[in-house]
Scaffold this motif. Sequence first.
Motif, mmCIF file in Angstrom:
data_model
loop_
_atom_site.group_PDB
_atom_site.id
_atom_site.type_symbol
_atom_site.label_atom_id
_atom_site.label_comp_id
_atom_site.label_asym_id
_atom_site.label_seq_id
_atom_site.Cartn_x
_atom_site.Cartn_y
_atom_site.Cartn_z
ATOM 1 N N UNK A 83 31.732 29.648 33.326
ATOM 2 C CA UNK A 83 32.129 30.799 34.152
ATOM 3 C C UNK A 83 31.320 30.917 35.446
ATOM 4 N N UNK A 84 30.009 30.695 35.329
ATOM 5 C CA UNK A 84 29.161 30.925 36.498
ATOM 6 C C UNK A 84 29.324 29.874 37.602
ATOM 7 N N UNK A 85 30.022 28.793 37.317
ATOM 8 C CA UNK A 85 30.206 27.740 38.338
ATOM 9 C C UNK A 85 31.545 27.860 39.070
ATOM 10 N N UNK A 86 32.385 28.772 38.611
ATOM 11 C CA UNK A 86 33.778 28.713 39.066
ATOM 12 C C UNK A 86 34.033 29.257 40.466
ATOM 13 N N UNK A 87 33.048 29.951 41.044
ATOM 14 C CA UNK A 87 33.239 30.522 42.396
ATOM 15 C C UNK A 87 32.569 29.657 43.459
ATOM 16 N N UNK A 88 32.033 28.520 43.059
ATOM 17 C CA UNK A 88 31.365 27.661 44.041
ATOM 18 C C UNK A 88 32.377 27.146 45.060
ATOM 19 N N UNK A 89 31.891 26.924 46.304
ATOM 20 C CA UNK A 89 32.800 26.527 47.394
ATOM 21 C C UNK A 89 33.627 25.296 47.078
ATOM 22 N N UNK A 90 32.999 24.333 46.456
ATOM 23 C CA UNK A 90 33.684 23.084 46.160
ATOM 24 C C UNK A 90 34.883 23.336 45.234
ATOM 25 N N UNK A 91 34.682 24.198 44.262
ATOM 26 C CA UNK A 91 35.778 24.539 43.336
ATOM 27 C C UNK A 91 36.861 25.285 44.118
ATOM 28 N N UNK A 92 36.453 26.281 44.904
ATOM 29 C CA UNK A 92 37.416 27.082 45.667
ATOM 30 C C UNK A 92 38.251 26.202 46.607
ATOM 31 N N UNK A 93 37.599 25.225 47.230
ATOM 32 C CA UNK A 93 38.316 24.404 48.213
ATOM 33 C C UNK A 93 39.210 23.333 47.597
ATOM 34 N N UNK A 94 39.111 23.119 46.300
ATOM 35 C CA UNK A 94 39.953 22.110 45.650
ATOM 36 C C UNK A 94 40.947 22.704 44.670
ATOM 37 N N UNK A 95 40.798 24.007 44.388
ATOM 38 C CA UNK A 95 41.592 24.568 43.282
ATOM 39 C C UNK A 95 43.101 24.610 43.572
ATOM 40 N N UNK A 152 36.071 40.959 52.730
ATOM 41 C CA UNK A 152 35.774 41.273 51.320
ATOM 42 C C UNK A 152 35.163 40.067 50.612
ATOM 43 N N UNK A 153 35.736 38.888 50.869
ATOM 44 C CA UNK A 153 35.226 37.678 50.204
ATOM 45 C C UNK A 153 33.791 37.403 50.646
ATOM 46 N N UNK A 154 33.525 37.695 51.936
ATOM 47 C CA UNK A 154 32.168 37.490 52.471
ATOM 48 C C UNK A 154 31.165 38.387 51.730
ATOM 49 N N UNK A 155 31.552 39.650 51.519
ATOM 50 C CA UNK A 155 30.664 40.588 50.800
ATOM 51 C C UNK A 155 30.437 40.098 49.377
ATOM 52 N N UNK A 156 31.529 39.670 48.763
ATOM 53 C CA UNK A 156 31.503 39.117 47.403
ATOM 54 C C UNK A 156 30.517 37.957 47.313
ATOM 55 N N UNK A 157 30.641 37.061 48.286
ATOM 56 C CA UNK A 157 29.783 35.876 48.322
ATOM 57 C C UNK A 157 28.324 36.266 48.498
ATOM 58 N N UNK A 158 28.090 37.242 49.386
ATOM 59 C CA UNK A 158 26.721 37.709 49.620
ATOM 60 C C UNK A 158 26.094 38.167 48.312
ATOM 61 N N UNK A 159 26.882 38.955 47.564
ATOM 62 C CA UNK A 159 26.365 39.464 46.287
ATOM 63 C C UNK A 159 26.074 38.343 45.305
ATOM 64 N N UNK A 160 26.845 37.282 45.398
ATOM 65 C CA UNK A 160 26.649 36.149 44.479
ATOM 66 C C UNK A 160 25.649 35.135 45.026
#
Length: 219
Positions: A83-95, A152-160
């Motif tokens: 679960x904790x790896x699923x928001x990484x940029x690499x995953x997001x850019x290939x999903x 919103x995604x930027x804020x989300x990312x900041x928190x993570x």
Amino acid sequence: MKLLNIALDGPAAAGKSTIAKLLAAKLSMIYVDTGAMYRAITYKYLQQNKPEDFEHLIKTTDLSLTYDEVKGQRVILDNQDVTDYLRENDVTNNVSYVASKEAVRTFAVKKQQELSAKKGIVMDGRDIGTVVLPDADLKVYMIASVEERAIRRQKDNEERGIDSKVDQLKQEIADRDHYDMNRKISPLKKADDAITVDTTGKSIENVIEEILTLVHSIA
Ligand code: DC
């Protein structure tokens, strides 16, 4: 109130998961984040150096969702909590690419339909109202401007603790939407009987209230 299934679809970062999570808690329902399933398969695809044989990738994949009272949905991939790896940029850019593959979709949709068989589910994704739960009791199509979604995604990312820039996020979100809306198999689109909720400029509380009104009108 009778047991319902609620389908929440829409483009990337429109606020679906935030809203679905809160809605499920308010209604004592279970929240199923289907994007996390596609992300988990993408994580495996990246770990295996991008194999093109998706049939084989899926055949050797064991994927399940568990629910933790505190942490919420957890994704278990081949016996590992990823679960904790699923928001990484690499995953997001290939999903979006991985999610466009037939073997991947058939596998994920079957699991999603099994999960929702008992009802009492709020499920978010791209094809929930059109393909996964065509008989959902309520279908919401959630949208927001690209600008607002990027912020919103930027804020989300900041928190993570994930590094990102709004302009780049805007481009990535627009690209992902384009890919998701134009793929051959079950593209992102509003179901004919879905109700559009535009969250641009609205608070989370306002959106929840708007959707709760819809829920109460059918329950
Ligand atoms: O909701 P999300 O950003 O976590 O979704 C990640 C990707 O997964 C999204 O770009 C497209 C794909 N997806 C899909 O094709 N169908 C779904 N039901 C959910 C997600």
